[in-house]
Write an enzyme that holds these catalytic residues in place. Structure first.
Site, mmCIF file in Angstrom:
data_model
loop_
_atom_site.group_PDB
_atom_site.id
_atom_site.type_symbol
_atom_site.label_atom_id
_atom_site.label_comp_id
_atom_site.label_asym_id
_atom_site.label_seq_id
_atom_site.Cartn_x
_atom_site.Cartn_y
_atom_site.Cartn_z
ATOM 1 N N SER A 118 0.833 -1.199 0.000
ATOM 2 C CA SER A 118 0.000 0.000 0.000
ATOM 3 C C SER A 118 0.878 1.263 0.000
ATOM 4 O O SER A 118 1.649 1.471 -0.928
ATOM 5 C CB SER A 118 -0.978 -0.055 1.185
ATOM 6 N N ASP A 175 -10.245 -3.885 -5.670
ATOM 7 C CA ASP A 175 -9.575 -3.031 -4.686
ATOM 8 C C ASP A 175 -10.158 -1.621 -4.771
ATOM 9 O O ASP A 175 -10.026 -0.956 -5.798
ATOM 10 C CB ASP A 175 -8.066 -3.002 -4.975
ATOM 11 N N HIS A 221 -8.232 -4.885 -1.079
ATOM 12 C CA HIS A 221 -6.911 -4.337 -0.743
ATOM 13 C C HIS A 221 -6.110 -5.276 0.161
ATOM 14 O O HIS A 221 -4.996 -4.956 0.549
ATOM 15 C CB HIS A 221 -7.106 -2.979 -0.058
#
Length: 212
Positions: A104, A154, A185
């Site tokens: 991320s 996502d 995610h």
């Protein structure tokens, strides 16, 4: 170039083994990916910095003004600082190879360092990166192995931006693999296996050949 530029943890590995840098997601810290890094590369030295920006108490590596809206000046600051941090550890360790793994926000700072310093990492795993801008690579990525992992649903990293990043990286000469899953995610087992394969098969700093 300072080894202590960030609060960080180091898990020592075997002498002359690879050096693996791991970069956490928003709101986590230097502990998030340490054991994951050790699982992926048991003999490596693992270096895990903590992001130096606080977003309402959540640690990040650079500032943003909204979801997917980056403070590009702060990203440039963070990229230069992180590149120096990585170089300082590489200089001290003299590893057989240098690998990076980020999730991320950690994947985003790692990608930005790769754009700025293409020769720094032998192989990188970008897990759910979001690069909403066109990267300007300082040189080319020929011979560099990059894994992108992504979820088809996502909500944070839209699949079209993942595909666009893949296109950018290939155009700059990188050996790119993309590993998808049908979720969001979160990191799923197929991504972990893809990262394991990446680091097992990537060439060393001495220029070893990839098998298969």
């Amino acid at each position: 170039m300072r080894k202590d530029a960030y609060i960080h943890k180091v898990l020592p590995g075997s002498p002359g083994s690879p050096l693996l840098f791991v970069f956490h997601g928003t709101g986590a810290d230097e502990n998030q990916l340490l054991s994951f890094g050790r699982e992926l590369l048991p003999s490596a030295t693992i270096v895990s910095p903590r992001g130096d920006v606080s977003e309402q108490g959540a640690a990040r590596f650079f500032r943003r003004t909204g979801e997917g809206v980056y403070d590009m000046d702060d990203l440039a600051r963070a990229t230069a600082k992180m590149a120096g941090f990585v170089k300082a550890h590489v200089e001290a360790e003299k590893p057989s190879a240098v690998f990076g793994l980020g999730y991320s926000n950690g994947a985003n700072i790692l990608a930005s360092v790769v754009f700025a310093e293409p020769s720094l990492f032998n192989a990188t795993a970008l897990m759910h990166p979001l690069i909403p801008f066109e990267p300007h690579v300082q040189g080319n990525l020929a011979g560099r192995h990059i894994l992108i992992t992504a979820g088809r649903r996502d909500p944070i990293c839209p699949p079209n931006l993942t595909t666009r990043l893949e296109t950018y990286l290939r155009a700059d000469g990188a050996d790119v693999t993309v590993e998808w899953h049908d979720g969001g995610h979160e990191v799923r087992p197929n991504e972990i296996e893809a990262a394991r394969r990446l680091f097992a098969l990537a060439p060393s700093a001495e220029g070893g050949k990839k098998n298969g």
